[in-house]
Write an enzyme that holds these catalytic residues in place. Structure first.
Site, PDB file in Angstrom:
ATOM      1  N   HIS A   6       6.910  41.322  28.499  1.00 25.07           N
ATOM      2  CA  HIS A   6       8.373  41.442  28.484  1.00 25.07           C
ATOM      3  C   HIS A   6       9.038  40.112  28.833  1.00 25.07           C
ATOM      4  O   HIS A   6      10.019  39.710  28.180  1.00 25.07           O
ATOM      5  CB  HIS A   6       8.815  42.526  29.470  1.00 25.07           C
ATOM      6  CG  HIS A   6       8.712  43.912  28.935  1.00 25.07           C
ATOM      7  ND1 HIS A   6       7.532  44.619  28.923  1.00 25.07           N
ATOM      8  CD2 HIS A   6       9.637  44.743  28.382  1.00 25.07           C
ATOM      9  CE1 HIS A   6       7.725  45.810  28.403  1.00 25.07           C
ATOM     10  NE2 HIS A   6       9.003  45.915  28.059  1.00 25.07           N
ATOM     11  N   HIS A  24      26.075  72.029  22.184  1.00 25.35           N
ATOM     12  CA  HIS A  24      26.432  71.421  23.461  1.00 25.35           C
ATOM     13  C   HIS A  24      25.839  70.022  23.590  1.00 25.35           C
ATOM     14  O   HIS A  24      26.483  69.115  24.139  1.00 25.35           O
ATOM     15  CB  HIS A  24      25.947  72.300  24.614  1.00 25.35           C
ATOM     16  CG  HIS A  24      26.471  73.705  24.554  1.00 25.35           C
ATOM     17  ND1 HIS A  24      27.788  74.013  24.781  1.00 25.35           N
ATOM     18  CD2 HIS A  24      25.861  74.895  24.280  1.00 25.35           C
ATOM     19  CE1 HIS A  24      27.973  75.320  24.659  1.00 25.35           C
ATOM     20  NE2 HIS A  24      26.808  75.878  24.358  1.00 25.35           N
ATOM     21  N   ASN A  36       8.718  55.192  26.415  1.00 24.97           N
ATOM     22  CA  ASN A  36       8.215  54.648  25.148  1.00 24.97           C
ATOM     23  C   ASN A  36       6.768  55.096  25.008  1.00 24.97           C
ATOM     24  O   ASN A  36       5.845  54.423  25.472  1.00 24.97           O
ATOM     25  CB  ASN A  36       8.331  53.122  25.139  1.00 24.97           C
ATOM     26  CG  ASN A  36       8.040  52.525  23.779  1.00 24.97           C
ATOM     27  OD1 ASN A  36       7.431  53.154  22.925  1.00 24.97           O
ATOM     28  ND2 ASN A  36       8.475  51.295  23.572  1.00 24.97           N
TER      29      ASN A  36
END
Length: 587
Positions: free
Chosen positions: A491, A164, A452
């Site tokens: 970032h 599935h 993460n």
């Protein structure tokens, strides 16, 4: 005799029909036969045959006797019980599965913290019993409360064994095929031929030989400098009369290398040579990864030497505390940011598994290419010719949700699952928990911890825990704010260097909405509605990121500035680009 003969004849006909029903696979006859165990006698058959019409089969639904109604009621009740049992089975199995997974994870972590698995180091020479006990004592002081590595598979590898779940993977493959077909059809209609060029991929991975040379220089410097500095410091610290001064000197050299040699020089090469986006991402992400690994190596090994120096009665040599170069080289390639002298290792390498993961990475790369070609570039290509207002902004965000979500899934699957698992398999690295079930999160706090795990462990142990240790556990909120700020700054630094402009969208999302949702959607939110809210906010965030960064990218290309000042470089170009190309706005 005649009556008895008729009874036998009718019984024979009924049994014959039952046997024919079994041979022909008639389900209704089989159900009737199983539901009427007491009707096999000749007298009962005679009674049923007398009430029927010409000896009709009582399972045809034409007999309305009390016995027929009781049989139908019994069958209906059995079907209802069967449905209830199936629903109960599904609920029990789902609850049991979640409870067993949580119990096994907690059991593994608890057992690992009590007594780490005695995995033999591959590169280490045999030590004496005295040295081994001393090392255990010293490692316990620095690593006893740290991350414990154990044997475990990646979660998606386990889930893909369920048909599935694997069907969802097949659905994404089918969507990729449709993207390819739609691109070919559109190109055939517009160009009159099948166009199979990959100009976008060729552009974003430009100057690749220079990228490889830059990476080799970065890797060799990380291999030589931190190891040499620590080896020199550890070898002389125990004997030096000015240990503090010696530590400050070599610590300053290490920080200088981190900031200048590994921080500034690769960025200078990227900016000076105007690397395209994908090439920039390779260098900058590797720069950040190697800096984090160098910090972890120093952070994990310095406490051992300091603990030995404090033990005045000890005459043990320092050399067993200095990791071998082979340990350090393995750590630089291992899919973790937490240094250990040894990790749990698998006995063999499955090269077929490695090949499949690398092919999936390549497939995700082409998938992202078609997402941008079909969903992003047509939307943002004429961005400088459109008036930027609130209506256009809202439409842009909602049109960018689908490509943003696809890019999110592709980045997760390609890097955190395929890429890290491929390297873990080649290195026989056994702890494959690079992520957890972040898709089931009902709070952003849990999402940050499970999305993460590799980066989260580094931030937790070396930023949050070290800050609490220095502040004596008095400023937990400040420690959390420090983690968010560092993550947001890194970032935004990566995106600013790789895209070539400063547009702090991701920084604002991290520091404003990320912090807010971290406290509003906390771990006490357990209902399914909170998972829906988490996904909704995540989808909107991805749409905002794709929309604003894509608009700014095209604005930078269509509206270049001649000798811009520093403030003009910081100002988003997409705000002023439309004012230049649309004079009606000035009025």
């Amino acid at each position: 005799m005649k009556i008895e003969s008729n009874r036998l004849t009718r019984g024979f006909h009924f049994k014959t029909r039952l046997s024919e029903g079994m041979e022909s696979g008639d389900d209704s006859v089989l159900r009737c036969r199983s539901a009427l165990p007491k009707m096999s006698t000749i007298s009962n058959l005679d009674d049923m045959g007398g009430e029927g019409s010409n000896g009709e089969n009582p399972c045809n639904g034409e007999i309305h006797s009390n016995g027929k109604m009781e049989v139908e009621r019994l069958i209906s009740k059995k079907l209802q019980l069967k449905r209830k049992a199936e629903h109960l089975k599904f609920d029990l199995m789902r609850q049991f599965d979640s409870q067993v997974l949580e119990f096994m994870d907690s059991l593994i972590e608890e057992s690992a913290s009590l007594e780490p698995a005695p995995v033999p180091a591959v590169f280490s020479p045999p030590l004496s019993d005295k040295e081994r006990s001393k090392l255990r004592h010293l490692q316990g002081s620095s690593q006893g409360q740290g991350k414990q590595f154990v044997f475990r598979r990646s979660l998606l590898d386990e889930l893909f064994e369920v048909n599935h779940i694997r069907t969802i993977y097949h659905m994404f493959i089918a969507l990729l095929i449709l993207f390819i077909l739609s691109t070919l059809v559109v190109d055939f209609i517009d160009e009159g031929r099948l166009v199979l060029d990959f100009d976008l991929l060729v552009y974003v991975f430009g100057q690749f030989p220079l990228v490889v040379i830059t990476w080799i220089c970065m890797f060799l410097s990380v291999l030589v400098v931190p190891y040499s500095l620590f080896h020199t410091w550890a070898s002389h610290y125990h004997e030096s009369r000015h240990g503090t001064l010696w530590s400050l000197l070599l610590g300053a050299l290490f920080l200088l290398y981190q900031g200048l040699g590994l921080g500034f020089l690769p960025t200078f090469v990227v900016v000076k040579n105007s690397f395209p986006p994908a090439s920039c991402f390779i260098i900058i992400l590797e720069q950040v990864r190697l800096m984090m690994k160098a910090h972890s190596y120093i952070r994990e090994n310095v406490p051992k030497v300091l603990a030995l120096a404090k033990d005045k009665s000890s005459s043990s040599p320092v050399s067993p505390l200095i990791p071998q170069l082979s340990h350090y080289i393995y750590f630089l390639f291992a899919p973790t940011l937490i240094y250990r002298d040894k990790y749990p290792r698998n006995p063999t390498i499955r090269w077929s598994y490695v090949a499949s993961k690398l092919l999936q990475v390549l497939g995700c790369l082409f998938y992202a290419y078609y997402v941008f070609v079909r969903l992003c570039i047509p939307q943002f290509r004429s961005i400088s010719q459109q008036l930027f207002d609130l209506r256009a902004m809202v439409l842009c965000v909602f049109n960018s949700i689908l490509p943003g979500v696809l890019v999110l899934f592709l980045a997760f699957f390609a890097f955190l699952h395929c890429w890290l698992n491929a390297f873990a398999e080649m290195l026989r690295f056994a702890d494959r928990m690079f992520y957890k079930d972040w898709w089931n999160s009902t709070s952003f706090a849990n999402y940050y911890r499970t999305w993460n795990v590799v980066v989260h462990d580094w931030l937790y142990y070396y930023v949050y825990c070290d800050f609490l240790w220095m502040s004596k556990k008095r400023f937990r909120a400040a420690g959390m704010l420090l983690v968010f700020t560092m993550s947001a700054v890194v970032h935004e630094y990566i995106l600013a260097i790789c895209f070539g402009f400063f547009y702090p969208v991701l920084f604002c999302l991290f520091m404003c909405f990320g912090m807010m949702f971290n406290f509003i959607l906390h771990d006490r939110r357990k209902g399914p509605i909170w998972n829906v809210i988490m996904w909704t906010a995540l989808f909107l965030g991805q749409g905002v990121i794709i929309c604003l960064y894509s608009q700014e990218w095209y604005a930078q290309r269509y509206c270049p500035l001649q000798e811009p000042s520093f403030l003009e470089l910081l100002k988003p170009r997409s705000w002023s680009c439309h004012l230049q190309t649309n004079p009606a706005v000035d009025s």
